[in-house]
Design a protein around this motif. Structure first.
Motif, mmCIF file in Angstrom:
data_model
loop_
_atom_site.group_PDB
_atom_site.id
_atom_site.type_symbol
_atom_site.label_atom_id
_atom_site.label_comp_id
_atom_site.label_asym_id
_atom_site.label_seq_id
_atom_site.Cartn_x
_atom_site.Cartn_y
_atom_site.Cartn_z
ATOM 1 N N ALA A 232 -27.061 41.244 3.503
ATOM 2 C CA ALA A 232 -26.885 42.580 2.940
ATOM 3 C C ALA A 232 -26.346 43.573 3.992
ATOM 4 O O ALA A 232 -25.499 44.424 3.733
ATOM 5 N N TRP A 233 -26.839 43.444 5.206
ATOM 6 C CA TRP A 233 -26.389 44.330 6.272
ATOM 7 C C TRP A 233 -24.920 44.129 6.577
ATOM 8 O O TRP A 233 -24.162 45.058 6.792
ATOM 9 N N MET A 235 -22.629 43.031 4.504
ATOM 10 C CA MET A 235 -21.833 43.479 3.380
ATOM 11 C C MET A 235 -21.656 44.973 3.364
ATOM 12 O O MET A 235 -20.611 45.480 2.965
ATOM 13 N N PHE A 236 -22.651 45.717 3.752
ATOM 14 C CA PHE A 236 -22.567 47.185 3.698
ATOM 15 C C PHE A 236 -22.179 47.775 5.033
ATOM 16 O O PHE A 236 -22.177 49.005 5.188
ATOM 17 N N LYS A 237 -21.804 47.084 5.965
ATOM 18 C CA LYS A 237 -21.414 47.607 7.261
ATOM 19 C C LYS A 237 -20.042 48.248 7.195
ATOM 20 O O LYS A 237 -19.131 47.671 6.686
#
Length: 237
Positions: A232-233, A235-237
């Motif tokens: 998740a980290w 992907m949203f970076k």
């Protein structure tokens, strides 16, 4: 055949005289049986042999001739045990021994008669022995068919003459009826008894295994969460 007389009185007591032919008794020197007593006549008596039988004849003696204390005047037949007397002198008559052939025949006849009697007596004993032996023989074991017959059940041969039997009395070539068909949907293997609940037995080993299993599951869950967080980290970076 030779007869004998034995002196039982006077000076000749115990002496035996053989008589194997006609013999003169008297005081004369030519007498065959010389008796020198004064009471004996010169020719007193005579012994006569006729067909092997012994006879005694008085020859007109002065003091007489006697047989068994009876004075004789004619020829008299003598036999075993007779007592002959010349005046006062007495003699016992001894019957001659039988020839060997006659003795053997007499023994054979006696033996044969005894054998016949023994066989006659032995027959009832043999019959009794045979009967006792027959009774003593053990009874043969009965066959199955005989046991069924003793219990009041008729033999198979009486029920069906076409049925052949074995040596033990059992039927041969007899058809066995088939069992009735089982209805569909019926489980013949199922048991009518209710299932028995088996209670789990908790042991220290089982408890340790269960704890290890729970720890493994928790660790895997944490790792999965970390991986999802990293994804998740990124992907949203």
């Amino acid at each position: 055949m030779t007869w004998k007389i034995q002196a039982i009185s006077g000076e000749l007591t115990g002496q035996e005289i053989n008589i194997d032919r006609d013999m003169l008794v008297g005081r004369h020197q030519t007498a065959d049986i010389l008796l020198q007593q004064s009471e004996i006549s010169r020719k007193h008596a005579a012994f006569l042999l006729k067909e092997q039988a012994l006879w005694l004849q008085d020859l007109g003696s002065s003091n007489g001739t006697f047989v068994n204390d009876v004075q004789i005047a004619v020829e008299t037949l003598l036999k075993q045990g007779d007592i002959v007397q010349f005046a006062s002198l007495k003699f016992s008559v001894l019957e001659p021994a039988k020839p060997l052939e006659q003795v053997v025949e007499s023994v054979d006849d006696a033996t044969l008669g005894a054998t016949v009697v023994e066989e006659t007596i032995a027959q009832p004993s043999e019959a009794v022995a045979t009967s006792e032996t027959a009774q003593a023989e053990p009874e043969q074991p009965k066959t199955v068919a005989q046991q069924m017959n003793d219990q009041g059940m008729p033999e198979l041969k009486e029920r069906d003459a076409n049925v052949s039997l074995t040596r033990d009395g059992m039927p041969q070539n007899v058809g066995i009826p088939k069992p009735a068909p089982i209805p569909e949907g019926v489980d013949v293997t199922a048991s009518n008894e209710p299932p028995t609940e088996v209670s789990e037995v908790s042991t220290p080993v089982a408890q340790a295994a269960e704890t290890q299993k729970n720890a493994s599951v928790g660790l895997i869950s944490i790792i999965v969460l970390i991986i999802l967080a990293i994804i998740a980290w990124l992907m949203f970076k």
